[in-house]
Design a protein around this motif. Structure first.
Motif, PDB file in Angstrom:
ATOM      1  N   ARG A  49     -30.484 -55.730  71.959  1.00 36.24           N
ATOM      2  CA  ARG A  49     -31.432 -55.886  70.851  1.00 36.24           C
ATOM      3  C   ARG A  49     -31.501 -54.608  70.014  1.00 36.24           C
ATOM      4  O   ARG A  49     -31.548 -54.652  68.795  1.00 36.24           O
ATOM      5  CB  ARG A  49     -32.814 -56.222  71.416  1.00 36.24           C
ATOM      6  N   ASN A  50     -31.483 -53.471  70.677  1.00 39.16           N
ATOM      7  CA  ASN A  50     -31.567 -52.186  69.999  1.00 39.16           C
ATOM      8  C   ASN A  50     -30.325 -51.927  69.146  1.00 39.16           C
ATOM      9  O   ASN A  50     -30.415 -51.309  68.090  1.00 39.16           O
ATOM     10  CB  ASN A  50     -31.763 -51.068  71.026  1.00 39.16           C
ATOM     11  N   ALA A  51     -29.167 -52.394  69.605  1.00 37.85           N
ATOM     12  CA  ALA A  51     -27.918 -52.209  68.844  1.00 37.85           C
ATOM     13  C   ALA A  51     -27.968 -52.984  67.527  1.00 37.85           C
ATOM     14  O   ALA A  51     -27.421 -52.543  66.521  1.00 37.85           O
ATOM     15  CB  ALA A  51     -26.732 -52.670  69.682  1.00 37.85           C
ATOM     16  N   ARG A  52     -28.649 -54.121  67.524  1.00 38.62           N
ATOM     17  CA  ARG A  52     -28.754 -54.940  66.307  1.00 38.62           C
ATOM     18  C   ARG A  52     -29.851 -54.466  65.373  1.00 38.62           C
ATOM     19  O   ARG A  52     -29.830 -54.721  64.189  1.00 38.62           O
ATOM     20  CB  ARG A  52     -29.041 -56.405  66.681  1.00 38.62           C
ATOM     21  N   ASN A  53     -30.866 -53.808  65.932  1.00 39.15           N
ATOM     22  CA  ASN A  53     -32.034 -53.439  65.149  1.00 39.15           C
ATOM     23  C   ASN A  53     -32.426 -52.013  65.512  1.00 39.15           C
ATOM     24  O   ASN A  53     -32.941 -51.766  66.588  1.00 39.15           O
ATOM     25  CB  ASN A  53     -33.182 -54.419  65.449  1.00 39.15           C
ATOM     26  N   SER A  54     -32.217 -51.086  64.592  1.00 38.58           N
ATOM     27  CA  SER A  54     -32.477 -49.678  64.898  1.00 38.58           C
ATOM     28  C   SER A  54     -33.967 -49.317  64.861  1.00 38.58           C
ATOM     29  O   SER A  54     -34.358 -48.255  65.325  1.00 38.58           O
ATOM     30  CB  SER A  54     -31.708 -48.778  63.942  1.00 38.58           C
ATOM     31  N   GLU A  55     -34.810 -50.194  64.321  1.00 35.65           N
ATOM     32  CA  GLU A  55     -36.249 -49.922  64.299  1.00 35.65           C
ATOM     33  C   GLU A  55     -36.810 -50.051  65.704  1.00 35.65           C
ATOM     34  O   GLU A  55     -36.284 -50.758  66.546  1.00 35.65           O
ATOM     35  CB  GLU A  55     -36.967 -50.924  63.384  1.00 35.65           C
ATOM     36  N   LYS A  56     -37.927 -49.357  65.948  1.00 41.25           N
ATOM     37  CA  LYS A  56     -38.604 -49.441  67.239  1.00 41.25           C
ATOM     38  C   LYS A  56     -38.973 -50.894  67.510  1.00 41.25           C
ATOM     39  O   LYS A  56     -39.526 -51.582  66.660  1.00 41.25           O
ATOM     40  CB  LYS A  56     -39.865 -48.564  67.214  1.00 41.25           C
ATOM     41  N   ILE A  57     -38.628 -51.368  68.668  1.00 47.65           N
ATOM     42  CA  ILE A  57     -38.892 -52.750  69.026  1.00 47.65           C
ATOM     43  C   ILE A  57     -40.348 -52.876  69.465  1.00 47.65           C
ATOM     44  O   ILE A  57     -40.758 -52.292  70.466  1.00 47.65           O
ATOM     45  CB  ILE A  57     -37.941 -53.202  70.145  1.00 47.65           C
ATOM     46  N   ASN A  58     -41.141 -53.634  68.692  1.00 42.18           N
ATOM     47  CA  ASN A  58     -42.553 -53.825  68.988  1.00 42.18           C
ATOM     48  C   ASN A  58     -42.712 -55.131  69.755  1.00 42.18           C
ATOM     49  O   ASN A  58     -43.141 -56.135  69.224  1.00 42.18           O
ATOM     50  CB  ASN A  58     -43.371 -53.830  67.695  1.00 42.18           C
ATOM     51  N   ASN A  59     -42.349 -55.097  71.009  1.00 44.01           N
ATOM     52  CA  ASN A  59     -42.373 -56.276  71.846  1.00 44.01           C
ATOM     53  C   ASN A  59     -42.685 -55.804  73.255  1.00 44.01           C
ATOM     54  O   ASN A  59     -42.049 -54.881  73.751  1.00 44.01           O
ATOM     55  CB  ASN A  59     -40.999 -56.962  71.778  1.00 44.01           C
ATOM     56  N   VAL A  60     -43.645 -56.438  73.890  1.00 44.18           N
ATOM     57  CA  VAL A  60     -44.064 -55.998  75.219  1.00 44.18           C
ATOM     58  C   VAL A  60     -42.924 -56.088  76.233  1.00 44.18           C
ATOM     59  O   VAL A  60     -42.898 -55.349  77.209  1.00 44.18           O
ATOM     60  CB  VAL A  60     -45.336 -56.750  75.684  1.00 44.18           C
ATOM     61  N   LEU A  61     -41.942 -56.935  75.980  1.00 46.54           N
ATOM     62  CA  LEU A  61     -40.788 -56.998  76.871  1.00 46.54           C
ATOM     63  C   LEU A  61     -40.096 -55.643  76.951  1.00 46.54           C
ATOM     64  O   LEU A  61     -39.501 -55.282  77.959  1.00 46.54           O
ATOM     65  CB  LEU A  61     -39.790 -58.066  76.395  1.00 46.54           C
ATOM     66  N   TYR A  62     -40.189 -54.868  75.878  1.00 46.48           N
ATOM     67  CA  TYR A  62     -39.512 -53.574  75.826  1.00 46.48           C
ATOM     68  C   TYR A  62     -40.478 -52.401  75.984  1.00 46.48           C
ATOM     69  O   TYR A  62     -40.187 -51.292  75.579  1.00 46.48           O
ATOM     70  CB  TYR A  62     -38.715 -53.464  74.532  1.00 46.48           C
ATOM     71  N   SER A  63     -41.635 -52.650  76.600  1.00 50.24           N
ATOM     72  CA  SER A  63     -42.576 -51.576  76.934  1.00 50.24           C
ATOM     73  C   SER A  63     -42.400 -51.259  78.414  1.00 50.24           C
ATOM     74  O   SER A  63     -42.860 -52.004  79.279  1.00 50.24           O
ATOM     75  CB  SER A  63     -44.017 -52.013  76.651  1.00 50.24           C
ATOM     76  N   PHE A  64     -41.695 -50.177  78.672  1.00 52.55           N
ATOM     77  CA  PHE A  64     -41.408 -49.816  80.056  1.00 52.55           C
ATOM     78  C   PHE A  64     -41.058 -48.346  80.153  1.00 52.55           C
ATOM     79  O   PHE A  64     -40.836 -47.674  79.148  1.00 52.55           O
ATOM     80  CB  PHE A  64     -40.238 -50.652  80.609  1.00 52.55           C
ATOM     81  N   VAL A  65     -41.015 -47.865  81.386  1.00 58.66           N
ATOM     82  CA  VAL A  65     -40.580 -46.506  81.687  1.00 58.66           C
ATOM     83  C   VAL A  65     -39.624 -46.605  82.870  1.00 58.66           C
ATOM     84  O   VAL A  65     -39.909 -47.304  83.847  1.00 58.66           O
ATOM     85  CB  VAL A  65     -41.780 -45.594  82.044  1.00 58.66           C
ATOM     86  N   ILE A  66     -38.489 -45.922  82.772  1.00 60.07           N
ATOM     87  CA  ILE A  66     -37.575 -45.814  83.907  1.00 60.07           C
ATOM     88  C   ILE A  66     -38.072 -44.648  84.766  1.00 60.07           C
ATOM     89  O   ILE A  66     -38.214 -43.531  84.279  1.00 60.07           O
ATOM     90  CB  ILE A  66     -36.113 -45.573  83.456  1.00 60.07           C
ATOM     91  N   LEU A  67     -38.344 -44.943  86.020  1.00 60.92           N
ATOM     92  CA  LEU A  67     -39.008 -43.985  86.894  1.00 60.92           C
ATOM     93  C   LEU A  67     -38.051 -42.942  87.474  1.00 60.92           C
ATOM     94  O   LEU A  67     -36.878 -43.228  87.715  1.00 60.92           O
ATOM     95  CB  LEU A  67     -39.712 -44.732  88.037  1.00 60.92           C
ATOM     96  N   ASN A  68     -38.603 -41.734  87.699  1.00 59.43           N
ATOM     97  CA  ASN A  68     -37.871 -40.623  88.308  1.00 59.43           C
ATOM     98  C   ASN A  68     -38.401 -40.251  89.682  1.00 59.43           C
ATOM     99  O   ASN A  68     -37.781 -39.462  90.385  1.00 59.43           O
ATOM    100  CB  ASN A  68     -37.952 -39.386  87.404  1.00 59.43           C
ATOM    101  N   THR A  69     -39.566 -40.775  90.044  1.00 65.00           N
ATOM    102  CA  THR A  69     -40.124 -40.495  91.367  1.00 65.00           C
ATOM    103  C   THR A  69     -39.068 -40.898  92.399  1.00 65.00           C
ATOM    104  O   THR A  69     -38.543 -42.009  92.333  1.00 65.00           O
ATOM    105  CB  THR A  69     -41.433 -41.295  91.566  1.00 65.00           C
ATOM    106  N   PRO A  70     -38.703 -39.996  93.330  1.00 64.67           N
ATOM    107  CA  PRO A  70     -37.554 -40.234  94.213  1.00 64.67           C
ATOM    108  C   PRO A  70     -37.493 -41.614  94.877  1.00 64.67           C
ATOM    109  O   PRO A  70     -36.455 -42.253  94.866  1.00 64.67           O
ATOM    110  CB  PRO A  70     -37.671 -39.114  95.258  1.00 64.67           C
TER     111      PRO A  70
END
Length: 131
Positions: A49-70
């Motif tokens: 989706r990001n490749a097709r649309n360079s604007e910030k995606i305002n969709n809860v499906l794309y509200s996330f964080v990739i975690l670093n906690t071991p």
């Protein structure tokens, strides 16, 4: 004596892992921690989706964080349906996120384009995260 739970604590409920975000009398706000396969699936959708649309995606499906906690490294804390959890009691707290993950989750919640509930933004705006 009840267990105190705070922003960023990871708990297990119904055999799933969640990150505790906030709570009212009626609702526990929590981000679901996806397994690695589900994380990869959402990331593929996001990248496509990001490749097709360079604007910030305002969709809860794309509200996330990739975690670093071991113990949760490379898994996604997903902010979709954070308010669909009802009110929970009897948490089994199994971990606490590191400060980097805490900061990133708070930033994602407070982001103007983030599609999380306004009440969650209100409840988390004054949370201070140490280093």
């Amino acid at each position: 004596m009840p267990i105190m739970i705070k922003f960023g604590d990871v708990f297990r409920f119904s055999e799933q892992e969640f990150v505790f975000l906030a709570q009212t009398d009626e609702i526990t706000y929590a981000a679901k921690v996806l397994n690695l396969d589900d994380t990869k699936s959402v990331m593929k959708l996001y990248e496509k989706r990001n490749a097709r649309n360079s604007e910030k995606i305002n969709n809860v499906l794309y509200s996330f964080v990739i975690l670093n906690t071991p113990e949760l490294k490379n898994r996604m804390a997903h902010l979709n349906n954070t308010d669909q959890n009802g009110r929970h009691n009897g948490y089994e707290v199994i971990n606490t996120l590191n400060s980097k993950d805490l900061k990133e989750i708070k930033e994602e919640i407070m982001n103007k384009s983030s599609a999380v509930p306004l009440k969650l933004k209100e409840l988390t705006k004054d949370i201070v995260i140490g280093s």
